[in-house]
Design an enzyme around this catalytic site. Sequence first.
Site, PDB file in Angstrom:
ATOM      1  N   HIS A 137      45.327  37.896  45.544  1.00 25.06           N
ATOM      2  CA  HIS A 137      46.342  37.770  45.298  1.00 25.06           C
ATOM      3  C   HIS A 137      46.501  38.100  46.493  1.00 25.06           C
ATOM      4  CE1 HIS A 137      43.752  39.793  41.570  1.00 25.06           C
ATOM      5  NE2 HIS A 137      44.168  38.985  41.093  1.00 25.06           N
TER       6      HIS A 137
ATOM      7  N   ASP B 280      47.581  43.811  32.736  1.00 27.52           N
ATOM      8  CA  ASP B 280      47.145  43.003  33.691  1.00 27.52           C
ATOM      9  C   ASP B 280      46.187  44.082  34.260  1.00 27.52           C
ATOM     10  OD1 ASP B 280      46.084  41.353  35.101  1.00 27.52           O
ATOM     11  OD2 ASP B 280      48.534  41.171  36.224  1.00 27.52           O
TER      12      ASP B 280
ATOM     13  N   ASP C 246      39.177  44.868  33.368  1.00 31.08           N
ATOM     14  CA  ASP C 246      39.192  44.433  34.669  1.00 31.08           C
ATOM     15  C   ASP C 246      38.199  45.176  35.442  1.00 31.08           C
ATOM     16  OD1 ASP C 246      38.893  44.198  37.664  1.00 31.08           O
ATOM     17  OD2 ASP C 246      40.404  44.258  37.982  1.00 31.08           O
TER      18      ASP C 246
ATOM     19  N   ASN D  94      53.745  37.099  39.760  1.00 33.52           N
ATOM     20  CA  ASN D  94      54.765  38.221  40.122  1.00 33.52           C
ATOM     21  C   ASN D  94      55.652  37.820  41.117  1.00 33.52           C
ATOM     22  OD1 ASN D  94      54.851  40.685  41.346  1.00 33.52           O
ATOM     23  ND2 ASN D  94      53.078  41.500  41.536  1.00 33.52           N
TER      24      ASN D  94
ATOM     25  N   ASN E 107      48.884  33.382  36.212  1.00 32.60           N
ATOM     26  CA  ASN E 107      49.802  34.934  36.252  1.00 32.60           C
ATOM     27  C   ASN E 107      50.671  34.659  37.600  1.00 32.60           C
ATOM     28  OD1 ASN E 107      47.899  35.908  34.327  1.00 32.60           O
ATOM     29  ND2 ASN E 107      47.329  37.713  36.265  1.00 32.60           N
TER      30      ASN E 107
HETATM   31 ZN   LIG Z   1      45.210  39.581  39.228  1.00 35.09          ZN
END
Ligand SMILES: [Zn+2]
Length: 287
Positions: A183, A85, A107, A239, A237
């Site tokens: 995020h 990632d 990225d 987390n 995604n």
């Molecule tokens: Zn991300």
Amino acid sequence: MAPLLEDNATLRILRAADQGRYGVLAVVGYNLEQVLGFVKAAERQKSPLIIQLFPWAMTSSNGILVHAAAQAARQASVPVAVHLDHCQDEEMVKEACLLPFDSIMVDMSHHSKEENLAKTKELVAYCHAHGKATEAEPGRIEGGEDGVSDTLDLAGLMTSAEEAQQFVDAGVDLLAPAFGNVHGEYGPRGIVLDFERLEQVNKITGANNVLIALHGVTGYSDALLQQLIAAGVRKINVNKDILAGYYAHLEQKVNKIPFTQVVDEAVEKVAEALARQMDAVGSSGKA
Ligand SMILES: [Zn+2]
């Protein structure tokens, strides 16, 4: 598709999800216990899964955690892929091509739009030559999380249809659009997503066999996730939400019960949290 990608685990998992119109979780792990909990959940739910690591995992363990995750993925009784990632460094993308990742997020979103596209194009070709599928981020998703450099000093930039097309043309396999997603924690404004923009991106990706990855789902309800999956999102995604119970367990139990028991129970906490999310995105029973 590049010939080396025909049997790519990440793409196989996500293309099946696209056919079946469900989401697949891509969950970030920071150590072996978390990885074990992820695989436990996938096997228990009979769900496909993507394990994600940050570039930090490559450097902190000299690649060992990547090998361990890949081994856990191979040993699993259900399809599991390993993804890198937010790889924000060009040299590290190349190093990652030598590790057992199935896919890499290239990225370059911290560069200017033109540079992001040019660097992405070059690195996508490099990854494909090494059999790695790629994800990229046109525009810029705001915020920071543990393992991603904080870009709060830079305004987030929404992904335009034109940019989505350019990245698709650059050969990217997975696109991570910025359409209001952030995020980490959402500010006082709350979660405000531009579904019209997502729909435009989905038209372009759908026509080109490219899949949509969603970043920044902290605090999302099951209903919102399902609405996003219906709108074409396939890789989700996750987390913080998954690992909260794991950390709380360590805080409460370390030095109070035998450490072997702490670890076993903490792995179970991870598995339980992830299993719940697998039900929410519809991947349970799909492996
Ligand atoms: Zn991300």
